[in-house]
Design a protein around this motif. Structure first.
Motif, PDB file in Angstrom:
ATOM      1  N   PRO A 152       0.814  -1.220   0.000  1.00  0.00           N
ATOM      2  CA  PRO A 152       0.000   0.000   0.000  1.00  0.00           C
ATOM      3  C   PRO A 152       0.853   1.279   0.000  1.00  0.00           C
ATOM      4  CG  PRO A 152      -0.901  -1.579   1.548  1.00  0.00           C
ATOM      5  CD  PRO A 152       0.376  -2.173   1.034  1.00  0.00           C
ATOM      6  N   GLU A 153       2.004   1.230   0.689  1.00  0.00           N
ATOM      7  CA  GLU A 153       2.854   2.428   0.753  1.00  0.00           C
ATOM      8  C   GLU A 153       3.316   2.850  -0.644  1.00  0.00           C
ATOM      9  OE1 GLU A 153       3.158  -0.243   2.638  1.00  0.00           O
ATOM     10  OE2 GLU A 153       2.820   0.529   4.666  1.00  0.00           O
ATOM     11  N   LYS A 154       3.629   1.870  -1.464  1.00  0.00           N
ATOM     12  CA  LYS A 154       4.105   2.150  -2.827  1.00  0.00           C
ATOM     13  C   LYS A 154       2.951   2.734  -3.672  1.00  0.00           C
ATOM     14  CE  LYS A 154       6.737   1.520  -6.557  1.00  0.00           C
ATOM     15  NZ  LYS A 154       7.445   2.685  -6.951  1.00  0.00           N
ATOM     16  N   PHE A 155       1.759   2.167  -3.463  1.00  0.00           N
ATOM     17  CA  PHE A 155       0.566   2.679  -4.151  1.00  0.00           C
ATOM     18  C   PHE A 155       0.336   4.155  -3.778  1.00  0.00           C
ATOM     19  CE2 PHE A 155      -4.163   3.116  -3.295  1.00  0.00           C
ATOM     20  CZ  PHE A 155      -4.531   3.411  -4.601  1.00  0.00           C
ATOM     21  N   ILE A 156       0.423   4.451  -2.495  1.00  0.00           N
ATOM     22  CA  ILE A 156       0.193   5.842  -2.028  1.00  0.00           C
ATOM     23  C   ILE A 156       1.271   6.768  -2.601  1.00  0.00           C
ATOM     24  CG2 ILE A 156      -0.070   7.354   0.019  1.00  0.00           C
ATOM     25  CD1 ILE A 156      -2.194   5.133   0.015  1.00  0.00           C
ATOM     26  N   ASP A 157       2.533   6.288  -2.594  1.00  0.00           N
ATOM     27  CA  ASP A 157       3.630   7.104  -3.150  1.00  0.00           C
ATOM     28  C   ASP A 157       3.359   7.418  -4.616  1.00  0.00           C
ATOM     29  OD1 ASP A 157       4.948   7.089  -0.810  1.00  0.00           O
ATOM     30  OD2 ASP A 157       6.482   5.608  -1.394  1.00  0.00           O
ATOM     31  N   THR A 158       2.875   6.421  -5.364  1.00  0.00           N
ATOM     32  CA  THR A 158       2.583   6.627  -6.789  1.00  0.00           C
ATOM     33  C   THR A 158       1.492   7.681  -6.946  1.00  0.00           C
ATOM     34  OG1 THR A 158       3.159   4.339  -7.220  1.00  0.00           O
ATOM     35  CG2 THR A 158       1.918   5.470  -8.945  1.00  0.00           C
ATOM     36  N   LEU A 159       0.446   7.586  -6.128  1.00  0.00           N
ATOM     37  CA  LEU A 159      -0.635   8.576  -6.226  1.00  0.00           C
ATOM     38  C   LEU A 159      -0.113   9.981  -5.937  1.00  0.00           C
ATOM     39  CD1 LEU A 159      -3.798   6.881  -4.646  1.00  0.00           C
ATOM     40  CD2 LEU A 159      -3.181   7.106  -7.027  1.00  0.00           C
ATOM     41  N   LYS A 160       0.774  10.077  -4.954  1.00  0.00           N
ATOM     42  CA  LYS A 160       1.340  11.409  -4.616  1.00  0.00           C
ATOM     43  C   LYS A 160       2.122  11.979  -5.792  1.00  0.00           C
ATOM     44  CE  LYS A 160       1.523  11.343   0.383  1.00  0.00           C
ATOM     45  NZ  LYS A 160       2.120  10.424   1.344  1.00  0.00           N
ATOM     46  N   LEU A 161       2.919  11.121  -6.422  1.00  0.00           N
ATOM     47  CA  LEU A 161       3.698  11.567  -7.574  1.00  0.00           C
ATOM     48  C   LEU A 161       2.766  12.012  -8.710  1.00  0.00           C
ATOM     49  CD1 LEU A 161       6.415  11.867  -9.081  1.00  0.00           C
ATOM     50  CD2 LEU A 161       6.235   9.455  -9.703  1.00  0.00           C
TER      51      LEU A 161
END
Ligand code: ACO
Length: 471
Positions: free
Chosen positions: A405-414
């Motif tokens: 999930p952390e990677k998913f959230i990071d992608t959304l932020k980018l």
């Protein structure tokens, strides 16, 4: 010019990003109670675009793949319609991006642009293509429909109802999946249930509860009109026993369960002979509710889901595979559900009378249509079994890459940062993408977007170099 019987879907293909996040992992990450996303919403997994993918790259990938797998000469496409609600450019249609595939073969004589109204744009595109083939304007070539969306939500309860995919459908006569064009009913109205007024953000403004009620009200209205039209033409009552499958736009699976139960309740209220005595007894206490009360009654929701469950398992469950695994694909969601039926049931779909699938398309704002499809075996390569095999659902699902999930959230932020931006390069990291997938390389100082194609196995990428970048 070929005859014009059985106009409909001759072939289809789906592409979804290989990057996904498990709903169970997301529940733990978000700190919500266990089971909220998996049982409460009924979702298993959610696909999302990494920073190298978007609705344009996904549509390039799926169109290229469909033409190749079915060996269709790009010159044979006469109409190309795209449905999408993921706004990358307020003027330039996604269709014009796809023209690069056709220009190379010298075919620029292709009608159609993009249709947009939340999750309904794909259906508008599909009906346009079917109407074209059925009309006097038809020039004997194929129509091509593309539904492409990346569904992302701001942090909060709507976020687990995201997803991403693109679907391409080839339209023409003598189709194995043909339209019963007389049985079509729409409900259109003005509401603010889900909309995208903030052009600086990819995220919608959502009134989640209202959107659920609007969806069910639109379903009721379409079903009533659909039954009326059927009864006028056929001279007998329509009930859920008159279709083998019901396929719904699927923002999340729980709403699909509620929708089928709602059709069952409609049949009960219309005294359809298909409702058995036990179900009648269980639904009787709700027979005097007003329409408004019926949408608010939790007891009715539970009772109707319970009595409809045995039919849900037969008539709806086969359509739920991809929507549960990928999430809401907006315009592509309904057609991914149809693809799931073809994939799961292709060897039992052909019967002497032709099995019927009733489809329900919903787009917030709101626009909705219920329509009917008839199945026949078709002729290779446009046969149900070949469509199921070309879809390659198992392989595509199995080769996905689960991220934390952390990677998913990071992608959304980018992506929040990149939305509407210019002058940036992507990582060009294609390691997770299947061969032949298109990806975004950079956006220049004039906001022009550049894509490339990951080489197909054992060869070079065929049709991407020079896509708008003059290589
Ligand atoms: N175990 C099992 N079930 C649970 C649990 C749990 N631990 N916790 C909650 N639930 C259930 C709830 O009881 C509820 O079920 P119900 O609908 O049968 O009552 C369900 O999970 C959802 O929980 P809620 O608290 O009611 O809703 P939430 O605040 O999480 O929001 C919503 C859900 C409204 C769907 C939100 O995700 C949203 O706004 N999504 C986007 C809008 C949308 O998709 N609308 C649909 C039509 S429009 C379109 O297609 C975009």
């Amino acid at each position: 010019m070929a005859g014009r019987n059985d106009v409909g879907i001759l072939a289809m293909d789906i592409y979804f990003p290989p990057t996904c996040v498990q709903q169970e992992a997301l529940e733990a990450h978000d700190g919500v109670s266990k089971g909220k996303y998996t049982i409460g919403l009924g979702q298993d997994c959610m696909a999302f675009c990494s920073e190298v993918e978007d609705v344009i790259s996904m549509s390039l990938t799926v169109v290229n793949s469909l033409l190749k797998k079915y060996n269709i000469d790009p010159k044979l496409i006469g109409r190309l319609e795209v449905g999408s609600e993921t706004v990358i450019d307020k003027s330039k249609s996604i269709k014009t991006w796809l023209m690069q595939i056709f220009e190379k073969s010298g075919n620029t004589d292709i009608e159609g642009v993009d249709s947009s109204n939340a999750c309904y744009g794909g259906t508008a595109a599909l009906l346009n293509c079917v109407n074209w083939v059925e009309s006097n304007s038809w020039d004997g070539r194929y129509g091509l429909v593309v539904c492409t969306d990346s569904a992302v939500y701001a942090e909060g309860p709507a976020r687990p109802t995201g997803g991403a995919a693109a679907i391409a459908m080839l339209i023409g006569p003598n189709a194995p999946i043909s339209f019963e064009s007389k049985y079509r009913a729409s409900h259109m109205a003005h509401v603010y249930d889900f909309y995208k007024p903030d052009l600086a953000s990819e995220y919608p403004v959502v009134d989640g509860k209202l959107s659920q009620t609007c969806y069910l009200m639109a379903l009721d209205s379409c079903y009533r009109q659909f039954c009326n039209k059927y009864e006028k033409i056929v001279g007998k009552q329509f009930s859920i026993s008159d279709a083998e499958y019901f396929v719904f736009h699927s923002p999340y699976n729980k709403l699909v369960q509620k929708s089928f139960a709602r059709l069952y309740y409609n049949d009960f209220m219309r005294n359809c002979s298909s409702i058995d005595d036990d179900a009648k007894e269980k639904l009787q206490p709700f027979s005097n509710l007003t329409g408004e009360e019926s949408y608010q009654s939790r007891d009715l929701e539970k009772a109707s889901q319970q009595v409809a469950k045995h039919l849900y398992d037969i008539k709806v469950q086969p359509s739920t595979l991809l929507p549960k695994q990928i999430g809401n694909m907006y315009t592509a969601s309904l057609y991914a559900a149809l693809a799931s039926v073809l994939y799961n049931k292709h060897d039992s779909l052909v019967s002497p009378d032709g099995q019927r699938i009733v489809m329900f398309s919903y787009g917030s704002g709101l626009t909705s249509t219920m329509f009917s499809l008839r199945l026949n075996n078709g002729q290779h390569p446009f046969s149900l079994s070949n469509i199921a095999s070309v879809l390659g659902v198992t392989e595509k699902l199995q080769s996905r890459h689960e991220t934390l999930p952390e990677k998913f959230i990071d992608t959304l932020k980018l992506m929040e940062h990149r939305y509407g931006a210019k002058d940036f390069e992507t990582s060009r990291d294609t390691s997770l993408l299947p061969p032949g997938t298109f990806y975004l390389t950079h956006v220049d100082s004039m906001y022009r977007r550049f894509y490339d194609q990951k080489p197909v196995e054992g060869g070079k990428a065929k049709c991407c170099n020079g896509f708008a970048n003059g290589h």
